[in-house]
Design a protein around this motif. Structure first.
Motif, PDB file in Angstrom:
ATOM      1  N   LEU A 142      47.852 107.951  -1.418  1.00 24.83           N
ATOM      2  CA  LEU A 142      46.797 106.274  -1.583  1.00 24.83           C
ATOM      3  C   LEU A 142      46.767 105.263   0.038  1.00 24.83           C
ATOM      4  O   LEU A 142      47.006 105.942   1.266  1.00 24.83           O
ATOM      5  CB  LEU A 142      48.969 105.707  -2.063  1.00 24.83           C
ATOM      6  N   ARG A 143      46.431 104.333  -0.453  1.00 26.37           N
ATOM      7  CA  ARG A 143      46.121 103.342   0.530  1.00 26.37           C
ATOM      8  C   ARG A 143      47.672 103.089   1.425  1.00 26.37           C
ATOM      9  O   ARG A 143      47.105 102.766   2.360  1.00 26.37           O
ATOM     10  CB  ARG A 143      45.422 101.954   0.430  1.00 26.37           C
ATOM     11  N   SER A 144      49.227 102.689   0.919  1.00 24.74           N
ATOM     12  CA  SER A 144      49.594 102.344   1.666  1.00 24.74           C
ATOM     13  C   SER A 144      50.937 103.301   1.985  1.00 24.74           C
ATOM     14  O   SER A 144      51.996 102.697   2.818  1.00 24.74           O
ATOM     15  CB  SER A 144      50.939 102.416   0.470  1.00 24.74           C
ATOM     16  N   ALA A 206      44.284 107.380   2.581  1.00 23.88           N
ATOM     17  CA  ALA A 206      43.137 107.499   3.116  1.00 23.88           C
ATOM     18  C   ALA A 206      42.597 106.071   2.061  1.00 23.88           C
ATOM     19  O   ALA A 206      43.111 106.033   0.655  1.00 23.88           O
ATOM     20  CB  ALA A 206      43.020 108.920   1.953  1.00 23.88           C
ATOM     21  N   ILE A 207      41.505 106.422   2.623  1.00 30.00           N
ATOM     22  CA  ILE A 207      40.301 105.332   1.495  1.00 30.00           C
ATOM     23  C   ILE A 207      38.899 105.632   2.219  1.00 30.00           C
ATOM     24  O   ILE A 207      38.677 106.629   2.804  1.00 30.00           O
ATOM     25  CB  ILE A 207      40.841 103.743   1.871  1.00 30.00           C
ATOM     26  N   HIS A 219      42.043  97.584   4.824  1.00 29.82           N
ATOM     27  CA  HIS A 219      43.131  97.335   3.160  1.00 29.82           C
ATOM     28  C   HIS A 219      44.175  98.465   3.242  1.00 29.82           C
ATOM     29  O   HIS A 219      45.376  98.391   3.263  1.00 29.82           O
ATOM     30  CB  HIS A 219      42.277  98.474   2.246  1.00 29.82           C
ATOM     31  N   ARG A 223      47.893  97.524   3.028  1.00 31.48           N
ATOM     32  CA  ARG A 223      48.763  98.282   2.477  1.00 31.48           C
ATOM     33  C   ARG A 223      50.302  99.077   2.813  1.00 31.48           C
ATOM     34  O   ARG A 223      50.460  99.266   2.235  1.00 31.48           O
ATOM     35  CB  ARG A 223      48.042  98.643   1.511  1.00 31.48           C
TER      36      ARG A 223
ATOM     37  N   LEU B  22      49.901 103.674 -10.570  1.00 29.66           N
ATOM     38  CA  LEU B  22      49.361 102.748  -9.961  1.00 29.66           C
ATOM     39  C   LEU B  22      47.891 102.193 -10.229  1.00 29.66           C
ATOM     40  O   LEU B  22      47.503 102.300 -10.949  1.00 29.66           O
ATOM     41  CB  LEU B  22      48.643 103.407  -8.572  1.00 29.66           C
ATOM     42  N   GLY B  25      43.812  97.722  -7.169  1.00 31.88           N
ATOM     43  CA  GLY B  25      43.857  97.749  -6.055  1.00 31.88           C
ATOM     44  C   GLY B  25      43.851  99.061  -4.574  1.00 31.88           C
ATOM     45  O   GLY B  25      43.472  99.063  -3.609  1.00 31.88           O
ATOM     46  N   ASP B  26      43.616 100.453  -5.596  1.00 33.32           N
ATOM     47  CA  ASP B  26      44.177 101.666  -5.323  1.00 33.32           C
ATOM     48  C   ASP B  26      42.577 101.409  -5.295  1.00 33.32           C
ATOM     49  O   ASP B  26      41.654 101.106  -5.681  1.00 33.32           O
ATOM     50  CB  ASP B  26      45.091 102.551  -4.921  1.00 33.32           C
ATOM     51  N   ASP B  27      42.041 103.157  -4.430  1.00 34.94           N
ATOM     52  CA  ASP B  27      40.466 103.955  -5.342  1.00 34.94           C
ATOM     53  C   ASP B  27      40.994 104.174  -6.380  1.00 34.94           C
ATOM     54  O   ASP B  27      39.864 103.771  -7.320  1.00 34.94           O
ATOM     55  CB  ASP B  27      40.748 104.944  -3.983  1.00 34.94           C
TER      56      ASP B  27
END
Lengths: 319, 319
Positions: A142-144, A206-207, A219, A223, B22, B25-27
């Motif tokens: 996740l981005r978070s 990761a993104i 982002h 997050r 989820l 807002g995430d991938d």
């Protein structure tokens, strides 16, 4: 799918479907996820002039349309399963369709990702793909999840797609080899699917880099409620970009966009696992900085001195 | 989702997501199907001038964009779960967006179907929705299950959307009430989700009528290797259509398109269950013919005499 001339389109995309219980041709496609798995879903729309140039060879366009979606799965660590394709075309153009389908389906085969349904219609050129992957419950990247003290990494090289775009725009002149290699990066990006899967349990966040490293990293930082320092001159660059002035290298690397590389974070004690993940996925991974408890993004030059952030993020919507 | 002005669009569609692990807002969006369930997926692309007129109120357009997708789930007997929205707009038009989102999300709420992700970009107006539902393993209504001897049914009324389209085109004049009611049928169709779910285990096949009864029924007959006789003058029609000459009634009912009613088959011994399903779903259901072992489609008039099939199926791609 409606009747008429556009039904002809289906012939380019009709194949034997193995994963779905029911594929192209009924009102819905049916499939099941395995026990303990979550479905990961992403949808991207590509418009001519915004996301691709009219000059792109159809085969590369087919590749890229799926690649940008697979890149979203990669950023979640999900294994690709299937996708739907909705396509609007001004007219039936068999040369375009044959090439588009070839590039699309070759990449789909390479990732065992099946075309299970979709729609075709007449209209201004538009490609909308929705992709489905699966990931073990709770293991999605996740981005978070970035933590202060984590190392910051990026896969592959950054900035080539932007350099190619500038060459097409005429703002920079590249020699033949540099133009072809950067054009390939722009038109046929390689989604880092194997790397994303290998980084499950290794990376903390990761993104994928679609809008430019700075914009996409922001982002993650927002997050995760963290900051980062980025070693600007450590960004991995191709030989073609390396041959450009330093300001170009920095601009394209930090804010180029359309890279479809993964930027991710991992604690220092996972450094060997990151290296092993990169090896197993056969892609270079470069450390480009650190995650900090202090919010915000600090850019450091090769002497680790601060740079002012004057870089915009590539924006599909800027005119 | 890219940065820039178009990010503003997100505010119209951002809500608390409850079903997805989820959401926006995430991938990727992440969600899981329940044990023993199959995922049903459908994707539709709507283009201005092809699938909707520039005169459509934005709220009705938002409704319709989701309705045509929910109608595909209905035809499979699937329960709606979630959807993604990809939207291309020439410019950020807040009046349009506010209305569009209102209509879209009201219908989504009515069917407990959550917006879990998507994409927005600048480009010629294009709406692509991919919808996800679930259905118990092996219980989806398919096009391939019709049996000789089955009764043939349709829900609601047919032909109003086509009549409204002809009024917009100026080929027919309708009085104010007839224009408004048929226009509502065209612009705000009601997907027969509850009926589709109630027909699991009752109907042997189903499809939704998007291209016209004849064209869509032909898909069922071909997939099921059967034929059918259709009692043309038994087709359910609105009062507005009833007031038209008989040829118009037949043309709009058989080949009108854009109806988003369900046409389905069930054995005679299930007639009471069909009635009960219709009652529970609060929608009229009308028997309009029979499935035959003899292939092909035979149209019979009110005296059960054969009519020649001179009806084209509504085609989004005819110019």
């Amino acid at each position: 799918m409606s009747l008429g001339e556009f039904d002809l389109i289906a012939k380019y995309f009709t194949r034997t479907v193995t994963r779905a219980a029911l594929g192209v041709g009924d009102d819905c496609a049916l499939f099941a996820t395995s026990p303990g798995m979550q479905l990961a879903v992403s949808s991207d729309m590509l418009v001519e002039g915004r996301h691709f140039l009219p000059t792109v060879p159809p085969q590369r366009l087919g590749h890229k349309a799926l690649a940008v979606n697979l890149s979203d799965l990669a950023a979640c660590g999900a294994r690709p399963m299937a996708f739907t394709l909705a396509l609007a075309l001004p007219r039936v153009d068999e040369t375009l369709l044959a090439g588009f389908a070839r590039g699309l389906l070759a990449l789909a085969d390479a990732h065992e990702c099946e075309l299970i349904g979709g729609d075709t219609t007449q209209g201004p050129f538009n490609i909308c793909i929705t992709v489905f992957g699966e990931v073990p419950h709770g293991q999605a990247l996740l981005r978070s999840g970035a933590q202060p003290g984590d190392d910051l990494y990026v896969s592959g090289t950054l900035g080539d797609a932007r350099l190619a775009l500038e060459a097409f725009r005429g703002t920079v002149a590249l020699d033949g080899a540099a133009f072809e290699s950067t054009r390939l990066a722009m038109e046929q990006p390689q989604p880092r699917v194997a790397l994303g899967m290998a980084l499950r349990g290794v990376a903390t966040s990761a993104i994928d880099v679609s809008d430019g490293l700075l914009g996409d990293l922001a982002h993650v930082l927002r997050r995760s409620n963290v900051g980062a320092e980025v070693w600007v001159d450590a960004l991995p660059r191709s030989a073609a970009l390396h041959a450009m002035p330093l300001t170009w290298q920095r601009e394209c690397g930090l804010a180029g966009g359309d890279d479809y590389e993964l930027v991710f974070t991992a604690p220092p004690q996972n450094a060997a696992l990151v290296t092993a993940s990169a090896l197993s996925a056969r892609v270079e991974v470069t450390r480009i900085g650190s995650v900090t408890a202090v919010p915000g993004l600090r850019l450091l030059d090769r002497d680790r001195q601060p740079l002012t952030n004057t870089f915009g993020s590539f924006d599909h919507f800027k005119s």
